[in-house]
Design a protein around this motif. Sequence first.
Motif, mmCIF file in Angstrom:
data_model
loop_
_atom_site.group_PDB
_atom_site.id
_atom_site.type_symbol
_atom_site.label_atom_id
_atom_site.label_comp_id
_atom_site.label_asym_id
_atom_site.label_seq_id
_atom_site.Cartn_x
_atom_site.Cartn_y
_atom_site.Cartn_z
ATOM 1 N N ASP A 157 58.790 33.356 43.856
ATOM 2 C CA ASP A 157 57.968 33.239 44.981
ATOM 3 C C ASP A 157 58.541 32.156 45.757
ATOM 4 O OD1 ASP A 157 55.818 33.244 46.590
ATOM 5 O OD2 ASP A 157 54.425 31.994 45.086
ATOM 6 N N ARG A 158 58.864 32.167 47.151
ATOM 7 C CA ARG A 158 59.187 31.503 48.164
ATOM 8 C C ARG A 158 60.540 31.073 48.081
ATOM 9 N NH1 ARG A 158 54.081 27.645 46.318
ATOM 10 N NH2 ARG A 158 55.178 28.626 44.395
ATOM 11 N N LYS A 159 61.371 32.180 47.252
ATOM 12 C CA LYS A 159 62.783 31.816 47.021
ATOM 13 C C LYS A 159 63.528 33.098 47.717
ATOM 14 C CE LYS A 159 62.676 27.931 45.524
ATOM 15 N NZ LYS A 159 62.431 27.699 43.874
ATOM 16 N N HIS A 160 62.843 33.916 48.225
ATOM 17 C CA HIS A 160 63.792 34.991 48.973
ATOM 18 C C HIS A 160 64.589 34.702 50.185
ATOM 19 C CE1 HIS A 160 60.877 34.994 52.501
ATOM 20 N NE2 HIS A 160 59.875 34.837 51.681
ATOM 21 N N SER A 161 65.450 35.543 50.467
ATOM 22 C CA SER A 161 66.606 35.331 51.465
ATOM 23 C C SER A 161 65.657 35.135 52.897
ATOM 24 C CB SER A 161 67.517 36.625 51.426
ATOM 25 O OG SER A 161 67.848 36.804 53.017
ATOM 26 N N GLU A 162 66.268 34.418 53.708
ATOM 27 C CA GLU A 162 65.774 33.888 54.847
ATOM 28 C C GLU A 162 65.686 35.375 56.010
ATOM 29 O OE1 GLU A 162 67.716 30.622 56.721
ATOM 30 O OE2 GLU A 162 67.215 29.265 54.952
ATOM 31 N N HIS A 163 66.466 36.138 55.273
ATOM 32 C CA HIS A 163 66.615 37.359 56.251
ATOM 33 C C HIS A 163 65.476 38.378 56.033
ATOM 34 C CE1 HIS A 163 70.571 35.961 57.242
ATOM 35 N NE2 HIS A 163 70.836 36.070 56.021
ATOM 36 N N SER A 164 64.675 38.161 55.134
ATOM 37 C CA SER A 164 63.691 39.006 54.767
ATOM 38 C C SER A 164 62.434 38.270 55.473
ATOM 39 C CB SER A 164 63.491 39.540 53.306
ATOM 40 O OG SER A 164 63.767 38.207 52.545
ATOM 41 N N ASP A 165 61.640 39.170 55.830
ATOM 42 C CA ASP A 165 60.489 38.615 56.516
ATOM 43 C C ASP A 165 59.285 39.124 55.662
ATOM 44 O OD1 ASP A 165 59.170 37.518 58.530
ATOM 45 O OD2 ASP A 165 58.749 39.336 59.594
ATOM 46 N N PRO A 166 58.449 38.234 54.852
ATOM 47 C CA PRO A 166 57.487 38.881 54.051
ATOM 48 C C PRO A 166 56.256 39.282 54.706
ATOM 49 C CG PRO A 166 57.526 36.345 54.105
ATOM 50 C CD PRO A 166 58.932 36.881 54.808
ATOM 51 N N PRO A 167 55.779 40.312 54.098
ATOM 52 C CA PRO A 167 54.576 41.029 54.868
ATOM 53 C C PRO A 167 53.233 40.181 54.800
ATOM 54 C CG PRO A 167 55.025 42.213 52.686
ATOM 55 C CD PRO A 167 56.046 40.995 52.897
ATOM 56 N N SER A 168 52.545 40.349 55.513
ATOM 57 C CA SER A 168 51.036 39.540 55.773
ATOM 58 C C SER A 168 50.220 40.070 54.535
ATOM 59 C CB SER A 168 50.457 39.868 57.056
ATOM 60 O OG SER A 168 50.084 41.314 57.073
ATOM 61 N N GLY A 169 49.307 39.354 54.324
ATOM 62 C CA GLY A 169 48.220 39.412 53.120
ATOM 63 C C GLY A 169 47.450 40.846 53.581
ATOM 64 N N ALA A 170 47.338 40.902 54.901
ATOM 65 C CA ALA A 170 46.497 42.348 55.306
ATOM 66 C C ALA A 170 47.376 43.385 54.818
ATOM 67 C CB ALA A 170 46.121 42.143 56.670
ATOM 68 N N ALA A 171 48.942 43.379 55.162
ATOM 69 C CA ALA A 171 49.640 44.627 55.186
ATOM 70 C C ALA A 171 49.750 44.820 53.592
ATOM 71 C CB ALA A 171 51.010 44.030 55.735
ATOM 72 N N LEU A 172 49.855 43.580 52.721
ATOM 73 C CA LEU A 172 49.916 43.795 51.468
ATOM 74 C C LEU A 172 48.901 44.542 50.824
ATOM 75 C CD1 LEU A 172 51.794 40.804 50.112
ATOM 76 C CD2 LEU A 172 52.675 42.978 50.069
ATOM 77 N N ARG A 173 47.536 44.298 51.184
ATOM 78 C CA ARG A 173 46.207 44.829 50.707
ATOM 79 C C ARG A 173 46.459 46.466 50.787
ATOM 80 N NH1 ARG A 173 42.408 40.457 49.849
ATOM 81 N NH2 ARG A 173 42.702 38.882 51.225
ATOM 82 N N SER A 174 46.796 46.578 52.097
ATOM 83 C CA SER A 174 46.760 47.893 52.479
ATOM 84 C C SER A 174 47.754 48.769 51.708
ATOM 85 C CB SER A 174 47.014 48.106 53.966
ATOM 86 O OG SER A 174 47.430 49.456 54.408
ATOM 87 N N ALA A 175 48.897 48.183 51.408
ATOM 88 C CA ALA A 175 49.998 48.995 50.442
ATOM 89 C C ALA A 175 49.596 48.784 49.077
ATOM 90 C CB ALA A 175 51.311 48.014 50.603
ATOM 91 N N TRP A 176 49.015 47.882 48.810
ATOM 92 C CA TRP A 176 48.577 48.118 47.326
ATOM 93 C C TRP A 176 47.429 49.072 47.161
ATOM 94 C CZ3 TRP A 176 48.394 46.537 42.313
ATOM 95 C CH2 TRP A 176 47.369 46.192 41.766
ATOM 96 N N ASN A 177 46.429 49.197 48.035
ATOM 97 C CA ASN A 177 45.754 50.347 47.986
ATOM 98 C C ASN A 177 46.321 51.373 47.953
ATOM 99 O OD1 ASN A 177 43.219 49.018 47.277
ATOM 100 N ND2 ASN A 177 43.062 48.154 49.727
ATOM 101 N N GLU A 178 47.226 51.728 48.992
ATOM 102 C CA GLU A 178 47.942 53.194 49.352
ATOM 103 C C GLU A 178 48.639 53.459 48.121
ATOM 104 O OE1 GLU A 178 50.320 53.533 52.634
ATOM 105 O OE2 GLU A 178 50.985 55.631 52.280
ATOM 106 N N VAL A 179 49.393 52.720 47.619
ATOM 107 C CA VAL A 179 50.006 52.718 46.233
ATOM 108 C C VAL A 179 49.379 53.436 45.131
ATOM 109 C CG1 VAL A 179 51.706 51.926 44.602
ATOM 110 C CG2 VAL A 179 52.150 51.466 46.861
#
Lengths: 162, 162
Positions: B82-104
């Motif tokens: 957590d909080r150690k990912h590369s600066e080049h990667s843009d973490p998704p928003s909470g809303a985007a993650l909730r949607s992905a979680w449900n779809e998966v």
Amino acid sequence: VSDEDLYVRTAIAAWKTTIARIDKMFARFTDDELQTEVAPQRNRVIYILGHLTAFHDRMFPLLGLGERLYPELDEVFISSPDRKHSEHSDPPSGAALRSAWNEVNITLQERFDSLSASEWLERHTQISIEDFDKDPLRNRLAVLINRTNHASYHAGQVRLIW
Amino acid sequence: VSDEDLYVRTAIAAWKTTIARIDKMFARFTDDELQTEVAPQRNRVIYILGHLTAFHDRMFPLLGLGERLYPELDEVFISSPDRKHSEHSDPPSGAALRSAWNEVNITLQERFDSLSASEWLERHTQISIEDFDKDPLRNRLAVLINRTNHASYHAGQVRLIW
């Protein structure tokens, strides 16, 4: 090995793996360290050790696999939150709980191995024949898988304080 | 319903129950509250949400059930703490993650339902034919049960901050 045996053995293997991981986890703590809370104002590790032992001990009657070994654990580790048990009950030591935890799991494993595959599809003892007719998934195998998940749930908590 | 179906349905029911509990758990947090750590200096809830989504998304290829929906989650939520990912990667928003979680999870469930009981005893895609011959418990059903436990493990952590 029959297919029926493979379904059951797969679920038992997940149980064994989970118990083995938790064994290693508890082994990392000295008896004194078992007093540590997993997070501020949350359960102590020793409470989780006792809680899992009591929960697993309940599987003997729940699965129709014999009498409980440590029914006295319920008052402190299931009926009461951590540090809120009656003054009349004397909580066991860390060493006593480690011993109970091992004995319960080893004895459970022996009883698991005595069941045939189809016996895992029989109802557990807390559901009536009528309700089981409506929902045949409330069987012994469901108890095994759910208790494995319950153990994993608390393992995730203890893992926070390594 | 055949006995073979009952073994598998029992394991799938435990998966469904676990996912449903976690759905309710995440629903208790606002998008802002997802930033909360489950314990001091431990993972934030949003990291666990992304981590479980990525882990479950990996089940598509692992079980031979199709392509991943969100492979881009791995860099932030599996390869990095957590909080150690590369600066080049843009973490998704909470809303985007909730949607992905449900779809998966919804899509996984559809694919699960398409498998026959005996197909759950087939090897998963990360084990060779030779190794599977030696250990037939490394099957799809084992992946399902183990991933259910992995989800329970992290659910126990999130539960600490209600």
